[in-house]
Design an enzyme around this catalytic site. Structure first.
Site, PDB file in Angstrom:
ATOM      1  CB  SER A  19      -0.882   0.029   1.248  1.00  0.00           C
ATOM      2  OG  SER A  19      -1.837  -1.006   1.208  1.00  0.00           O
ATOM      3  CG  ASN A  67     -16.589   1.049   5.423  1.00  0.00           C
ATOM      4  OD1 ASN A  67     -16.558   1.968   4.599  1.00  0.00           O
ATOM      5  ND2 ASN A  67     -17.169  -0.101   5.160  1.00  0.00           N
ATOM      6  CB  VAL A  68     -14.509   6.478   4.254  1.00  0.00           C
ATOM      7  CG1 VAL A  68     -13.124   6.647   4.852  1.00  0.00           C
ATOM      8  CG2 VAL A  68     -14.460   5.789   2.897  1.00  0.00           C
ATOM      9  CB  ALA A  98     -14.253   2.445  -8.943  1.00  0.00           C
ATOM     10  CE1 TYR A 158      -7.391   5.263 -11.638  1.00  0.00           C
ATOM     11  CE2 TYR A 158      -8.062   7.545 -11.989  1.00  0.00           C
ATOM     12  CZ  TYR A 158      -7.576   6.550 -11.160  1.00  0.00           C
ATOM     13  OH  TYR A 158      -7.279   6.848  -9.855  1.00  0.00           O
ATOM     14  CE  LYS A 165      -7.531   8.670  -7.072  1.00  0.00           C
ATOM     15  NZ  LYS A 165      -7.437   8.550  -5.598  1.00  0.00           N
ATOM     16  CB  ILE A 194       2.887   2.197  -7.256  1.00  0.00           C
ATOM     17  CG1 ILE A 194       3.622   3.527  -7.368  1.00  0.00           C
ATOM     18  CG2 ILE A 194       3.610   1.264  -6.292  1.00  0.00           C
ATOM     19  CD1 ILE A 194       3.774   4.260  -6.025  1.00  0.00           C
ATOM     20  NE  ARG A 195       2.559  -6.221  -9.846  1.00  0.00           N
ATOM     21  CZ  ARG A 195       2.970  -7.477  -9.986  1.00  0.00           C
ATOM     22  NH1 ARG A 195       4.170  -7.746 -10.455  1.00  0.00           N
ATOM     23  NH2 ARG A 195       2.181  -8.471  -9.623  1.00  0.00           N
ATOM     24  CB  ALA A 198      -6.014  -0.482  -5.495  1.00  0.00           C
TER      25      ALA A 198
HETATM   26  P1  NAD Z   1      -4.301  -0.142  -1.762  1.00  0.00           P
HETATM   27  O1  NAD Z   1      -5.276  -1.166  -2.219  1.00  0.00           O
HETATM   28  O2  NAD Z   1      -3.132  -0.612  -1.020  1.00  0.00           O
HETATM   29  O3  NAD Z   1      -5.031   0.986  -0.915  1.00  0.00           O
HETATM   30  C1  NAD Z   1      -6.376   1.326  -1.087  1.00  0.00           C
HETATM   31  C2  NAD Z   1      -6.965   1.402   0.301  1.00  0.00           C
HETATM   32  O4  NAD Z   1      -8.301   1.862   0.269  1.00  0.00           O
HETATM   33  C3  NAD Z   1      -6.981   0.042   1.021  1.00  0.00           C
HETATM   34  O5  NAD Z   1      -6.247   0.132   2.218  1.00  0.00           O
HETATM   35  C4  NAD Z   1      -8.456  -0.166   1.306  1.00  0.00           C
HETATM   36  O6  NAD Z   1      -8.687  -0.826   2.541  1.00  0.00           O
HETATM   37  C5  NAD Z   1      -8.947   1.267   1.355  1.00  0.00           C
HETATM   38  N1  NAD Z   1     -10.396   1.385   1.229  1.00  0.00           N
HETATM   39  C6  NAD Z   1     -11.190   0.993   0.201  1.00  0.00           C
HETATM   40  N2  NAD Z   1     -12.479   1.225   0.503  1.00  0.00           N
HETATM   41  C7  NAD Z   1     -12.499   1.779   1.748  1.00  0.00           C
HETATM   42  C8  NAD Z   1     -13.537   2.231   2.622  1.00  0.00           C
HETATM   43  N3  NAD Z   1     -14.837   2.142   2.269  1.00  0.00           N
HETATM   44  N4  NAD Z   1     -13.190   2.744   3.829  1.00  0.00           N
HETATM   45  C9  NAD Z   1     -11.895   2.823   4.195  1.00  0.00           C
HETATM   46  N5  NAD Z   1     -10.875   2.400   3.427  1.00  0.00           N
HETATM   47  C10 NAD Z   1     -11.174   1.891   2.206  1.00  0.00           C
HETATM   48  O7  NAD Z   1      -3.899   0.656  -3.096  1.00  0.00           O
HETATM   49  P2  NAD Z   1      -3.016   1.981  -3.317  1.00  0.00           P
HETATM   50  O8  NAD Z   1      -2.608   1.907  -4.727  1.00  0.00           O
HETATM   51  O9  NAD Z   1      -1.998   2.122  -2.263  1.00  0.00           O
HETATM   52  O10 NAD Z   1      -4.105   3.151  -3.184  1.00  0.00           O
HETATM   53  C11 NAD Z   1      -3.996   4.223  -2.274  1.00  0.00           C
HETATM   54  C12 NAD Z   1      -4.340   5.551  -2.938  1.00  0.00           C
HETATM   55  O11 NAD Z   1      -3.340   5.856  -3.904  1.00  0.00           O
HETATM   56  C13 NAD Z   1      -5.675   5.597  -3.671  1.00  0.00           C
HETATM   57  O12 NAD Z   1      -6.274   6.861  -3.485  1.00  0.00           O
HETATM   58  C14 NAD Z   1      -5.258   5.461  -5.122  1.00  0.00           C
HETATM   59  O13 NAD Z   1      -6.196   6.041  -5.991  1.00  0.00           O
HETATM   60  C15 NAD Z   1      -3.976   6.275  -5.083  1.00  0.00           C
HETATM   61  N6  NAD Z   1      -3.059   6.080  -6.211  1.00  0.00           N
HETATM   62  C16 NAD Z   1      -2.603   4.832  -6.533  1.00  0.00           C
HETATM   63  C17 NAD Z   1      -1.711   4.679  -7.596  1.00  0.00           C
HETATM   64  C18 NAD Z   1      -1.196   3.319  -7.985  1.00  0.00           C
HETATM   65  O14 NAD Z   1      -0.753   3.136  -9.104  1.00  0.00           O
HETATM   66  N7  NAD Z   1      -1.200   2.326  -7.104  1.00  0.00           N
HETATM   67  C19 NAD Z   1      -1.289   5.796  -8.320  1.00  0.00           C
HETATM   68  C20 NAD Z   1      -1.770   7.067  -7.962  1.00  0.00           C
HETATM   69  C21 NAD Z   1      -2.658   7.187  -6.907  1.00  0.00           C
HETATM   70  O1  0WE Z   2      -6.333   4.823  -8.254  1.00  0.00           O
HETATM   71  C1  0WE Z   2      -5.897   3.761  -8.654  1.00  0.00           C
HETATM   72  C2  0WE Z   2      -6.555   2.463  -8.273  1.00  0.00           C
HETATM   73  C3  0WE Z   2      -8.026   2.646  -8.158  1.00  0.00           C
HETATM   74  C4  0WE Z   2      -8.866   1.424  -7.955  1.00  0.00           C
HETATM   75  C5  0WE Z   2      -8.506   0.145  -8.322  1.00  0.00           C
HETATM   76  C6  0WE Z   2      -9.408  -0.915  -8.117  1.00  0.00           C
HETATM   77  C7  0WE Z   2      -9.111  -2.316  -8.543  1.00  0.00           C
HETATM   78  C8  0WE Z   2      -9.911  -3.339  -7.778  1.00  0.00           C
HETATM   79  C9  0WE Z   2     -10.115   1.628  -7.417  1.00  0.00           C
HETATM   80  N1  0WE Z   2     -10.983   0.625  -7.217  1.00  0.00           N
HETATM   81  C10 0WE Z   2     -10.655  -0.625  -7.548  1.00  0.00           C
HETATM   82  N2  0WE Z   2     -11.581  -1.613  -7.359  1.00  0.00           N
HETATM   83  C11 0WE Z   2     -11.310  -2.925  -7.508  1.00  0.00           C
HETATM   84  O2  0WE Z   2     -12.190  -3.797  -7.372  1.00  0.00           O
HETATM   85  N3  0WE Z   2      -4.783   3.777  -9.467  1.00  0.00           N
HETATM   86  C12 0WE Z   2      -4.223   5.031  -9.863  1.00  0.00           C
HETATM   87  C13 0WE Z   2      -4.176   2.559 -10.025  1.00  0.00           C
HETATM   88  C14 0WE Z   2      -4.779   2.347 -11.379  1.00  0.00           C
HETATM   89  O3  0WE Z   2      -6.029   1.856 -11.494  1.00  0.00           O
HETATM   90  C15 0WE Z   2      -6.327   1.844 -12.841  1.00  0.00           C
HETATM   91  C16 0WE Z   2      -5.239   2.348 -13.567  1.00  0.00           C
HETATM   92  C17 0WE Z   2      -4.249   2.686 -12.622  1.00  0.00           C
HETATM   93  C18 0WE Z   2      -2.928   3.293 -12.918  1.00  0.00           C
HETATM   94  C19 0WE Z   2      -7.503   1.422 -13.493  1.00  0.00           C
HETATM   95  C20 0WE Z   2      -7.555   1.497 -14.874  1.00  0.00           C
HETATM   96  C21 0WE Z   2      -6.502   2.008 -15.603  1.00  0.00           C
HETATM   97  C22 0WE Z   2      -5.321   2.434 -14.959  1.00  0.00           C
END
Ligand code: NAD
Ligand code: 0WE
Length: 258
Positions: A19, A67-68, A98, A158, A165, A194-195, A198
């Site tokens: 995360s 849970n938000v 989503a 997306y 966003k 980033i891997r 989500a």
């Molecule tokens: P992640 O899955 O590790 O984190 C997502 C978190 O959201 C999880 O901890 C999950 O428990 C929490 N969550 C989901 N529904 C919830 C709810 N109802 N109440 C409380 N918590 C809830 O994935 P991540 O990639 O670390 O995502 C964290 C943030 O970074 C997100 O806002 C994502 O959009 C953003 N982000 C991710 C990337 C990427 O490539 N991974 C890039 C840019 C921005």
């Molecule tokens: O914000 C994100 C992740 C958002 C995300 C991802 C999931 C996958 C599993 C929100 N909700 C869910 N729900 C699920 O059930 N990112 C920036 C990472 C991300 O997500 C994408 C991307 C990138 C980059 C989705 C489509 C295309 C590119």
């Protein structure tokens, strides 16, 4: 020097060791902050156990379910913060969700319920958490959220998250304007792909990462710890003049036109 000793930081969004919130929590801890961690509870308590084990080395002084989508849990989280800490200084909003159905296919087919869920969890939650934090940030504060380029430019698939966003980034500006007079700053970090839990659930994420590695000026993607360092900066007095901004931590990808 970056120093967060004496600062109380509430960190949301840790699900596992990939995360982004975990990278942020580690860097805030390293800078000396006192941590409170919230997690998304499930009915079997597995998340609680997993996240508790992970964060144990950071010695959080609060560990709370939040849970938000649950007003009661948000209320009780901030009541506990008020009771156990005299003040809140830092809030990290690092969560999004989503339905998977809405992260592929035609954007025009997004359902009303899918739209509402994505914007409730990913966008409205920042407004609600900031509103709850405001009365507790009596010595000023810093709020940091995570966003993605897909809220500004079209990134295939997306889809509804892009709308969430875009709303999140505009919420940062409205919140910064409202909270500024109380010396509470509000900023977003726009991270490159980033891997994580989500993103790994998204088809083609590895191809996207590979694409970024070829185009980004730094010819690589970023790590959770690099995002964590930028968050620590935005939480610290080193960024005292910065509010309402979106800081790209993306190896430079966003500047490229071709
Ligand atoms: P992640 O899955 O590790 O984190 C997502 C978190 O959201 C999880 O901890 C999950 O428990 C929490 N969550 C989901 N529904 C919830 C709810 N109802 N109440 C409380 N918590 C809830 O994935 P991540 O990639 O670390 O995502 C964290 C943030 O970074 C997100 O806002 C994502 O959009 C953003 N982000 C991710 C990337 C990427 O490539 N991974 C890039 C840019 C921005
Ligand atoms: O914000 C994100 C992740 C958002 C995300 C991802 C999931 C996958 C599993 C929100 N909700 C869910 N729900 C699920 O059930 N990112 C920036 C990472 C991300 O997500 C994408 C991307 C990138 C980059 C989705 C489509 C295309 C590119």
């Amino acid at each position: 020097m970056l120093n967060l000793t004496g600062k109380n930081a509430l960190v949301t969004g840790i699900a596992n060791n990939r995360s982004i919130a975990w990278g942020i929590a580690q860097q805030l801890h390293k800078a000396g902050a006192n941590l409170g961690i919230t997690y998304l509870p499930d009915d079997r308590g597995r998340m609680e156990t997993k996240v508790a084990e992970l964060v144990e080395p950071l010695k959080p002084s609060l560990f709370l379910p939040c849970n938000v989508q649950n007003d009661e849990q948000i209320k009780s989280t901030f009541e506990t913060v008020r009771e156990k800490w005299e003040k809140l200084d830092l809030l990290i909003h690092c969560l999004a969700f989503a339905s998977k159905d809405d992260l592929s296919g035609d954007f025009s087919q997004t359902s009303r319920s899918g739209f509402n869920t994505a914007l409730d969890i990913s966008t409205y939650s920042l407004i609600q958490l900031a509103g709850a934090a405001k009365p507790l940030m009596t010595q000023g504060g810093s709020i940091v959220t995570l966003t993605y380029l897909g809220g500004v430019k079209v990134v295939p698939n997306y889809n509804v998250m892009g709308i969430a966003k875009a709303g999140l980034e505009m919420s940062v500006r409205y919140l910064a304007a409202e909270l500024g007079p109380q010396n509470i700053r509000v900023n977003a970090i726009s991270a490159g792909p980033i891997r994580t839990l989500a993103s790994s659930a998204v088809g083609g994420i590895l191809d996207m990462i590979h694409h970024v590695e070829q185009i980004a000026p730094l010819r690589r993607t970023v790590t959770q710890l690099e995002v964590g360092n930028a968050a620590a900066f935005l939480c610290s007095d080193l960024s005292s003049g910065i509010t309402g901004q979106v800081l790209y931590v993306d190896a430079g990808y966003e500047i490229m036109g071709m």
